[in-house]
Design a protein around this motif. Structure first.
Motif, mmCIF file in Angstrom:
data_model
loop_
_atom_site.group_PDB
_atom_site.id
_atom_site.type_symbol
_atom_site.label_atom_id
_atom_site.label_comp_id
_atom_site.label_asym_id
_atom_site.label_seq_id
_atom_site.Cartn_x
_atom_site.Cartn_y
_atom_site.Cartn_z
ATOM 1 N N PRO A 18 0.809 -1.229 0.000
ATOM 2 C CA PRO A 18 0.000 0.000 0.000
ATOM 3 C C PRO A 18 0.838 1.273 0.000
ATOM 4 O O PRO A 18 0.541 2.219 -0.757
ATOM 5 C CB PRO A 18 -0.832 -0.125 1.280
ATOM 6 C CG PRO A 18 -0.920 -1.594 1.523
ATOM 7 C CD PRO A 18 0.403 -2.136 1.093
ATOM 8 N N ALA A 19 1.890 1.324 0.822
ATOM 9 C CA ALA A 19 2.740 2.516 0.862
ATOM 10 C C ALA A 19 3.472 2.708 -0.465
ATOM 11 O O ALA A 19 3.589 3.838 -0.967
ATOM 12 C CB ALA A 19 3.740 2.409 2.010
ATOM 13 N N CYS A 20 3.962 1.610 -1.037
ATOM 14 C CA CYS A 20 4.687 1.712 -2.312
ATOM 15 C C CYS A 20 3.762 2.157 -3.440
ATOM 16 O O CYS A 20 4.134 2.985 -4.289
ATOM 17 C CB CYS A 20 5.327 0.370 -2.653
ATOM 18 S SG CYS A 20 6.665 -0.117 -1.537
ATOM 19 N N VAL A 21 2.548 1.612 -3.480
ATOM 20 C CA VAL A 21 1.578 1.999 -4.506
ATOM 21 C C VAL A 21 1.231 3.473 -4.370
ATOM 22 O O VAL A 21 1.116 4.209 -5.375
ATOM 23 C CB VAL A 21 0.310 1.127 -4.404
ATOM 24 C CG1 VAL A 21 -0.813 1.700 -5.265
ATOM 25 C CG2 VAL A 21 0.619 -0.304 -4.821
ATOM 26 N N LEU A 22 1.068 3.939 -3.130
ATOM 27 C CA LEU A 22 0.762 5.345 -2.913
ATOM 28 C C LEU A 22 1.879 6.246 -3.442
ATOM 29 O O LEU A 22 1.610 7.264 -4.102
ATOM 30 C CB LEU A 22 0.555 5.594 -1.414
ATOM 31 C CG LEU A 22 0.265 7.037 -1.002
ATOM 32 C CD1 LEU A 22 -1.036 7.522 -1.609
ATOM 33 C CD2 LEU A 22 0.220 7.164 0.516
ATOM 34 N N LEU A 23 3.125 5.870 -3.175
ATOM 35 C CA LEU A 23 4.249 6.683 -3.639
ATOM 36 C C LEU A 23 4.331 6.736 -5.166
ATOM 37 O O LEU A 23 4.752 7.744 -5.736
ATOM 38 C CB LEU A 23 5.558 6.129 -3.081
ATOM 39 C CG LEU A 23 5.788 6.321 -1.569
ATOM 40 C CD1 LEU A 23 7.034 5.571 -1.116
ATOM 41 C CD2 LEU A 23 5.917 7.804 -1.232
ATOM 42 N N VAL A 24 3.910 5.660 -5.826
ATOM 43 C CA VAL A 24 4.011 5.597 -7.290
ATOM 44 C C VAL A 24 2.799 6.239 -7.965
ATOM 45 O O VAL A 24 2.931 7.114 -8.834
ATOM 46 C CB VAL A 24 4.171 4.138 -7.758
ATOM 47 C CG1 VAL A 24 4.106 4.051 -9.278
ATOM 48 C CG2 VAL A 24 5.490 3.564 -7.250
ATOM 49 N N LEU A 25 1.590 5.817 -7.552
ATOM 50 C CA LEU A 25 0.392 6.261 -8.255
ATOM 51 C C LEU A 25 -0.056 7.668 -7.862
ATOM 52 O O LEU A 25 -0.752 8.334 -8.641
ATOM 53 C CB LEU A 25 -0.751 5.273 -8.000
ATOM 54 C CG LEU A 25 -0.528 3.844 -8.505
ATOM 55 C CD1 LEU A 25 -1.763 3.001 -8.310
ATOM 56 C CD2 LEU A 25 -0.107 3.853 -9.983
ATOM 57 N N ALA A 26 0.317 8.100 -6.680
ATOM 58 C CA ALA A 26 -0.077 9.444 -6.237
ATOM 59 C C ALA A 26 1.110 10.396 -6.250
ATOM 60 O O ALA A 26 1.137 11.373 -5.491
ATOM 61 C CB ALA A 26 -0.691 9.376 -4.839
ATOM 62 N N ALA A 27 2.080 10.125 -7.097
ATOM 63 C CA ALA A 27 3.292 10.949 -7.127
ATOM 64 C C ALA A 27 2.982 12.416 -7.413
ATOM 65 O O ALA A 27 3.636 13.321 -6.873
ATOM 66 C CB ALA A 27 4.264 10.400 -8.166
ATOM 67 N N ASP A 28 1.941 12.672 -8.236
ATOM 68 C CA ASP A 28 1.614 14.065 -8.578
ATOM 69 C C ASP A 28 0.948 14.804 -7.422
ATOM 70 O O ASP A 28 0.781 16.030 -7.474
ATOM 71 C CB ASP A 28 0.711 14.100 -9.803
ATOM 72 C CG ASP A 28 -0.569 13.304 -9.618
ATOM 73 O OD1 ASP A 28 -0.593 12.405 -8.732
ATOM 74 O OD2 ASP A 28 -1.552 13.569 -10.332
ATOM 75 N N ARG A 29 0.568 14.082 -6.394
ATOM 76 C CA ARG A 29 -0.048 14.718 -5.220
ATOM 77 C C ARG A 29 0.921 14.812 -4.042
ATOM 78 O O ARG A 29 0.524 15.210 -2.951
ATOM 79 C CB ARG A 29 -1.280 13.914 -4.790
ATOM 80 C CG ARG A 29 -2.395 13.863 -5.813
ATOM 81 C CD ARG A 29 -3.511 12.950 -5.338
ATOM 82 N NE ARG A 29 -4.024 13.346 -4.035
ATOM 83 C CZ ARG A 29 -4.813 12.567 -3.279
ATOM 84 N NH1 ARG A 29 -5.162 11.349 -3.713
ATOM 85 N NH2 ARG A 29 -5.237 13.004 -2.100
#
Length: 316
Positions: A18-29
């Motif tokens: 979950p943390a890794c996905v957040l860093l990748v998919l929400a990078a623009d935020r």
């Protein structure tokens, strides 16, 4: 590959997903760098790039995967001097508990950066730690209960050692010092790992866990075992403190046995069903049976002499 090893190794990479996905998919935020280290009050005090933080999280997950996989792989259900102890099953539960705790904290740390223009404004709520501890304890307990027991190996506990004849007026003493080089090295590696993660701005929980673990390992990397008319004393660490004392009046009998670190769940001071022990290695150990029936074991050279001396002193 053993079932315990697989079950202990499997949760750590998914827990970081979950943390890794957040860093990748929400990078623009997310700001860059992001807040990656938080003070005890929850305010950000360390920062790193998104890619670097992603690498730290994956590296931590791989380290925990290997660590718990190796420990659980050598553990077995065993009928030992301390009674039935299923080290593999307990390590599986502990592994899942740690995975959930670290996963919740790292996700909370990453999400604290969402939609911030400046990472210095990030705040990690104490609720994340509470949630991680609660969820980790619940999941670890559930997995432990659901994990099938390992086959029991090992013989029944041996009989008391032959007593060494001791005169009423004789003053006798026996002492040995044992140092575990692997534990010395492991303690140093953990402390260096804590320093490295701290410099990279890793989550506080990871730095503290490695640092405290390193100090505990270093503190139990050596023991001095002493037997005399006062009973059994086991001094931990380079200065012999803290000290475990079993008074002579509390010793029913003494014996020797070959013990495995796996049956105690690892090295150092351990409490297991039926007793406790100080285990720096697998091999010969002095075992005392207390008046309560609980047993205390310590791995040491020449335990036969120590056990015989204790039984001889008690017979005076």
């Amino acid at each position: 590959m053993s079932r315990s090893r697989v079950l202990a190794a499997v949760p750590h990479l998914p827990a970081q997903l979950p943390a890794c996905v957040l860093l990748v998919l929400a990078a623009d935020r997310l700001p860059d760098p992001v807040a990656s280290h938080f003070a005890l009050g929850g305010t950000a005090d360390g920062y790193t790039g998104r890619a670097a933080l992603l690498g730290v999280q994956i590296g931590l997950a791989l380290f925990l995967t290997v660590l718990f996989g190796v420990l659980a792989g050598s553990a077995r259900g065993r009928r030992s001097v301390t009674g039935r102890y299923d080290g593999g099953r307990l390590l599986v539960g502990l592994s899942w508990s740690v995975a959930v705790l670290v996963g919740v904290i790292t996700y909370g740390a990453a999400s604290a950066n969402l939609d911030l223009a400046d990472a210095t404004d990030a705040v990690l709520s104490p609720g994340w730690l509470a949630a991680g501890l609660g969820a980790g304890a619940a999941v670890g307990w559930l997995v432990h209960r659901l994990t099938p027991a390992s086959p029991t190996t090992g013989a029944a506990a041996p009989a008391a050692a032959a007593a060494v004849e001791v005169g009423d007026t004789e003053r006798v003493s026996w002492s040995r010092t044992v140092v575990s080089q692997p534990l010395v090295v492991l303690g140093g590696v953990l402390l260096l790992g804590a320093a490295a993660l701290g410099s990279l701005g890793a989550p506080l929980v990871a730095v503290v866990a490695l640092g405290v673990g390193g100090l505990l390992v270093a503190a139990t990397s050596a023991v001095r075992v002493t037997v005399d008319r006062r009973g059994l004393r086991v001094g931990l660490g380079p200065v012999g403190w803290p000290r475990i004392v079993v008074p002579l009046s509390d010793i029913r009998s003494a014996m020797t046995d070959d013990v495995s670190a796996a049956e105690f769940g690892g090295w150092g001071y351990r409490v297991v069903p039926g007793g406790s022990g100080v285990v720096l290695r697998s091999g010969p150990a002095l075992v005392v049976v207390r008046r309560s029936g609980r047993r205390f074991a310590v791995t040491v050279d020449d335990p036969e002499t120590a056990a015989g001396l204790l039984n001889g002193i008690a017979a005076c």
